[in-house]
Design a protein around this motif. Structure first.
Motif, PDB file in Angstrom:
ATOM      1  N   MET A   1      22.829 -60.360  33.190  1.00  0.00           N
ATOM      2  CA  MET A   1      22.295 -59.370  32.239  1.00  0.00           C
ATOM      3  C   MET A   1      22.364 -59.935  30.811  1.00  0.00           C
ATOM      4  O   MET A   1      23.377 -60.501  30.421  1.00  0.00           O
ATOM      5  N   ARG A   2      21.303 -59.770  30.040  1.00  0.00           N
ATOM      6  CA  ARG A   2      21.301 -60.282  28.669  1.00  0.00           C
ATOM      7  C   ARG A   2      22.133 -59.348  27.780  1.00  0.00           C
ATOM      8  O   ARG A   2      22.181 -58.132  28.015  1.00  0.00           O
ATOM      9  N   SER A   3      22.792 -59.924  26.780  1.00  0.00           N
ATOM     10  CA  SER A   3      23.690 -59.100  25.961  1.00  0.00           C
ATOM     11  C   SER A   3      23.329 -59.201  24.476  1.00  0.00           C
ATOM     12  O   SER A   3      22.906 -60.256  24.001  1.00  0.00           O
ATOM     13  N   ALA A   4      23.496 -58.074  23.785  1.00  0.00           N
ATOM     14  CA  ALA A   4      23.205 -58.047  22.338  1.00  0.00           C
ATOM     15  C   ALA A   4      24.206 -57.161  21.609  1.00  0.00           C
ATOM     16  O   ALA A   4      24.662 -56.150  22.161  1.00  0.00           O
ATOM     17  N   VAL A   5      24.519 -57.577  20.396  1.00  0.00           N
ATOM     18  CA  VAL A   5      25.256 -56.700  19.475  1.00  0.00           C
ATOM     19  C   VAL A   5      24.254 -56.251  18.422  1.00  0.00           C
ATOM     20  O   VAL A   5      23.567 -57.087  17.826  1.00  0.00           O
ATOM     21  N   VAL A   6      24.160 -54.948  18.225  1.00  0.00           N
ATOM     22  CA  VAL A   6      23.332 -54.434  17.135  1.00  0.00           C
ATOM     23  C   VAL A   6      24.274 -54.030  16.012  1.00  0.00           C
ATOM     24  O   VAL A   6      25.185 -53.220  16.216  1.00  0.00           O
ATOM     25  N   LEU A   7      24.078 -54.611  14.842  1.00  0.00           N
ATOM     26  CA  LEU A   7      24.919 -54.298  13.682  1.00  0.00           C
ATOM     27  C   LEU A   7      24.235 -53.227  12.854  1.00  0.00           C
ATOM     28  O   LEU A   7      23.157 -53.442  12.307  1.00  0.00           O
ATOM     29  N   GLY A   8      24.862 -52.047  12.767  1.00  0.00           N
ATOM     30  CA  GLY A   8      24.298 -50.955  11.970  1.00  0.00           C
ATOM     31  C   GLY A   8      23.861 -49.804  12.857  1.00  0.00           C
ATOM     32  O   GLY A   8      22.977 -49.970  13.704  1.00  0.00           O
ATOM     33  N   GLY A   9      24.495 -48.645  12.644  1.00  0.00           N
ATOM     34  CA  GLY A   9      24.178 -47.469  13.465  1.00  0.00           C
ATOM     35  C   GLY A   9      23.393 -46.433  12.705  1.00  0.00           C
ATOM     36  O   GLY A   9      23.614 -45.239  12.853  1.00  0.00           O
ATOM     37  N   GLY A  10      22.443 -46.870  11.870  1.00  0.00           N
ATOM     38  CA  GLY A  10      21.483 -45.944  11.262  1.00  0.00           C
ATOM     39  C   GLY A  10      20.316 -45.747  12.236  1.00  0.00           C
ATOM     40  O   GLY A  10      20.359 -46.215  13.377  1.00  0.00           O
ATOM     41  N   MET A  11      19.265 -45.072  11.766  1.00  0.00           N
ATOM     42  CA  MET A  11      18.123 -44.800  12.653  1.00  0.00           C
ATOM     43  C   MET A  11      17.506 -46.097  13.171  1.00  0.00           C
ATOM     44  O   MET A  11      17.039 -46.168  14.318  1.00  0.00           O
ATOM     45  N   VAL A  12      17.518 -47.143  12.338  1.00  0.00           N
ATOM     46  CA  VAL A  12      16.888 -48.406  12.737  1.00  0.00           C
ATOM     47  C   VAL A  12      17.719 -49.108  13.819  1.00  0.00           C
ATOM     48  O   VAL A  12      17.191 -49.568  14.837  1.00  0.00           O
ATOM     49  N   GLY A  13      19.047 -49.161  13.619  1.00  0.00           N
ATOM     50  CA  GLY A  13      19.920 -49.786  14.614  1.00  0.00           C
ATOM     51  C   GLY A  13      19.898 -49.025  15.930  1.00  0.00           C
ATOM     52  O   GLY A  13      19.794 -49.620  17.012  1.00  0.00           O
ATOM     53  N   ILE A  14      19.972 -47.708  15.867  1.00  0.00           N
ATOM     54  CA  ILE A  14      19.981 -46.892  17.092  1.00  0.00           C
ATOM     55  C   ILE A  14      18.649 -47.032  17.830  1.00  0.00           C
ATOM     56  O   ILE A  14      18.611 -47.170  19.055  1.00  0.00           O
ATOM     57  N   GLY A  15      17.557 -46.994  17.055  1.00  0.00           N
ATOM     58  CA  GLY A  15      16.231 -47.150  17.686  1.00  0.00           C
ATOM     59  C   GLY A  15      16.143 -48.469  18.432  1.00  0.00           C
ATOM     60  O   GLY A  15      15.619 -48.542  19.554  1.00  0.00           O
ATOM     61  N   THR A  16      16.693 -49.535  17.830  1.00  0.00           N
ATOM     62  CA  THR A  16      16.670 -50.853  18.472  1.00  0.00           C
ATOM     63  C   THR A  16      17.553 -50.857  19.720  1.00  0.00           C
ATOM     64  O   THR A  16      17.148 -51.351  20.788  1.00  0.00           O
ATOM     65  N   ALA A  17      18.774 -50.312  19.576  1.00  0.00           N
ATOM     66  CA  ALA A  17      19.731 -50.327  20.690  1.00  0.00           C
ATOM     67  C   ALA A  17      19.159 -49.598  21.902  1.00  0.00           C
ATOM     68  O   ALA A  17      19.270 -50.073  23.043  1.00  0.00           O
ATOM     69  N   LEU A  18      18.524 -48.453  21.664  1.00  0.00           N
ATOM     70  CA  LEU A  18      17.976 -47.675  22.787  1.00  0.00           C
ATOM     71  C   LEU A  18      16.861 -48.442  23.505  1.00  0.00           C
ATOM     72  O   LEU A  18      16.775 -48.429  24.736  1.00  0.00           O
ATOM     73  N   HIS A  19      16.025 -49.107  22.731  1.00  0.00           N
ATOM     74  CA  HIS A  19      14.912 -49.834  23.375  1.00  0.00           C
ATOM     75  C   HIS A  19      15.402 -51.087  24.090  1.00  0.00           C
ATOM     76  O   HIS A  19      14.852 -51.449  25.140  1.00  0.00           O
ATOM     77  N   LEU A  20      16.416 -51.746  23.547  1.00  0.00           N
ATOM     78  CA  LEU A  20      16.984 -52.901  24.268  1.00  0.00           C
ATOM     79  C   LEU A  20      17.616 -52.421  25.580  1.00  0.00           C
ATOM     80  O   LEU A  20      17.428 -53.010  26.642  1.00  0.00           O
ATOM     81  N   GLN A  21      18.367 -51.338  25.466  1.00  0.00           N
ATOM     82  CA  GLN A  21      19.046 -50.784  26.642  1.00  0.00           C
ATOM     83  C   GLN A  21      18.037 -50.445  27.744  1.00  0.00           C
ATOM     84  O   GLN A  21      18.253 -50.753  28.921  1.00  0.00           O
TER      85      GLN A  21
END
Ligand SMILES: Cc1cc2nc3c(=O)[nH]c(=O)nc-3n(C[C@H](O)[C@H](O)[C@H](O)COP(=O)(O)OP(=O)(O)OC[C@H]3O[C@@H](n4cnc5c(N)ncnc54)[C@H](O)[C@@H]3O)c2cc1C
Length: 412
Positions: A1-21
């Motif tokens: 499984m590929r792994s990522a750390v998203v730095l920043g839990g604003g709307m932009v970070g959360i939007g990215t994290a959800l789509h990666l997930q």
């Protein structure tokens, strides 16, 4: 499984994290605070489907003079801070020339057009429908020339992009907002934007959705980011986190972190204030007072007034002169009630000098991805551009042409 750390839990970070997930990545979202407590908390709470043309700097003499001598409440600046802003501001001004701004708007409009489409499934899955109204917002005008100008602009936007609006007479505005003491010359109703009663709560609801689907939400310090043999590491309350990829989604704090890796991104840092007022007359929909450059939004804590752009030096104290003018102007329109907080909230819009976000791979570091600079509309755009970045990181063809957002355009 590929792994990522998203730095920043604003709307932009959360939007990215959800789509990666949703693409099968194992994702850790790292923030020094709870998610959605900074810029994505304090904004005006509008998912701005009408904002197809990003804010340009004025080019006409009277527009420039209005700012220079403080004749408008849209912008406030500290004279001594100007050298700090000069380089990005000149680039911003250059990009605001009509022909360039038109090209930029085409690139902007294609992501704005996806904003509500991308928020909708998240709102449903997060059970956050109670925070959302889908009835647009209104603008009140007090000066005929400005009213005519915005009406013309709205018509052009409608023709070019199909965005819906309705002109309102003073009587129609009064019927729609019975709490108004003064309805000015009437105004305009942008009918399609969505308005959020608590922007921070929407980010929290999206963050809960992320953790329910197995994402890790961790307190940590982005400044500990380091490149390792196999990828990236960052220190957190849960210890060291390692991942093959890292996404910098730190909003206004992004350029500072990237300096440590040799990147120099120019950013126009437009500060803005908010304060809530309660106990006055109710307001049905958000109302922007065009003559005084502020917006009132009926929110969970009361009517939230948000201000225009302030240019100040790094770390400068609160100078809420725009908020004071906005409050006086608002009291001419409505019984505003009393301030809820002793001090106003202050945040910074992370604007790039070409008004477009930065989205893509860093030029000189494998596995370092950049996602910031959403300016006046990051709350609107986070899920839409989050999808685009997740697509590129996953090796998929992006849903729209992303060349205008590539980080290399800044030769950082
Ligand atoms: C007054 C005002 C009104 C606005 N109105 C609207 C609007 O109506 N609609 C709209 O779409 N946009 C609006 N905006 C713009 C919008 O709020 C921003 O574009 C958006 O919130 C940026 O989101 P972000 O996720 O990039 O940044 P942020 O929300 O600021 O998130 C960055 C995160 O990084 C974290 N962080 C920073 N440094 C570190 C560190 N060292 N370690 C760990 N974490 C760190 C912070 O804690 C924060 O959670 C407004 C902005 C302002 C100021």
């Amino acid at each position: 499984m590929r792994s990522a750390v998203v730095l920043g839990g604003g709307m932009v970070g959360i939007g990215t994290a959800l789509h990666l997930q949703s693409r099968g990545w194992s994702v850790s979202l790292v923030d020094r605070r709870e998610p959605g407590q900074e810029t994505s908390f304090g904004n005006a709470g509008i998912i701005q489907s009408e904002a197809v043309r990003p804010y340009a700097m004025p080019h006409d003499i009277s527009g420039i003079l209005d700012i220079a001598i403080g004749r408008t409440n849209d912008v406030h600046y500290g004279l001594l801070s100007l050298p700090y802003h000069l380089r990005p501001l000149l680039q911003y001004w250059w990009n605001s020339f009509p022909s360039r701004h038109q090209r930029i708007s085409q690139a902007y409009a294609q992501i704005i057009a996806r904003a509500t489409l991308e928020h909708e499934p998240l709102i449903v899955a997060a059970g956050a429908g109670n925070l959302v109204r889908r009835a647009g917002f209104r603008v009140i005008h007090r000066q005929q020339a400005a009213f005519d100008k915005e009406a013309k602009e709205a018509e052009a936007i409608n023709k070019a992009f199909g965005v819906k609006y309705k002109l309102l007479t003073a009587r129609e505005l009064g019927l729609a907002e019975p709490g108004l003491i003064d309805t000015g010359l009437g105004g305009l109703h942008w009918q399609e934007p969505w308005t959020i009663s608590d922007p921070g709560a929407l980010v929290t609801a999206y963050a809960d959705l992320f953790t329910r689907h197995g994402g890790r939400l961790i307190r940590g310090d982005a400044t500990t980011l380091a490149q390792t043999g196999s990828g990236w590491s960052v220190m957190s309350e849960a210890g060291r986190i390692d991942a093959e990829a890292v996404v910098v989604a730190l909003g206004p704090w992004s350029p500072e972190l990237l300096k440590r890796f040799g990147y120099s991104f120019p950013m126009v840092r437009k500060r803005g204030y908010h304060r809530h007022y309660s106990g006055g007359s109710p307001l049905d929909l958000p109302l922007r007072d065009a003559a005084f450059g502020y917006l009132m939004n009926p929110m969970a804590k009361g009517v939230r007034i948000t201000t225009g752009a302030e240019l100040a030096g790094p770390g400068a104290k609160l100078t809420p002169v725009q908020l004071a003018k906005a409050e006086t102007a608002a009291r001419e329109l409505i019984d505003l009630g009393k301030p809820v907080e002793p001090e106003p909230w202050l945040g910074t819009r992370p604007c790039m000098p070409d008004m477009l976000p930065v989205l893509g791979a860093a030029a000189r570091h494998k596995g370092l991805w950049l996602h910031f600079g959403h300016g006046h509309q990051g709350f609107t755009l986070g899920p839409a551009t989050g999808r685009l970045l997740a697509e590129v990181m996953s090796g998929e063809a992006p849903s729209v042409d992303i060349s205008a957002y590539r980080p290399e355009r800044f030769r950082a």
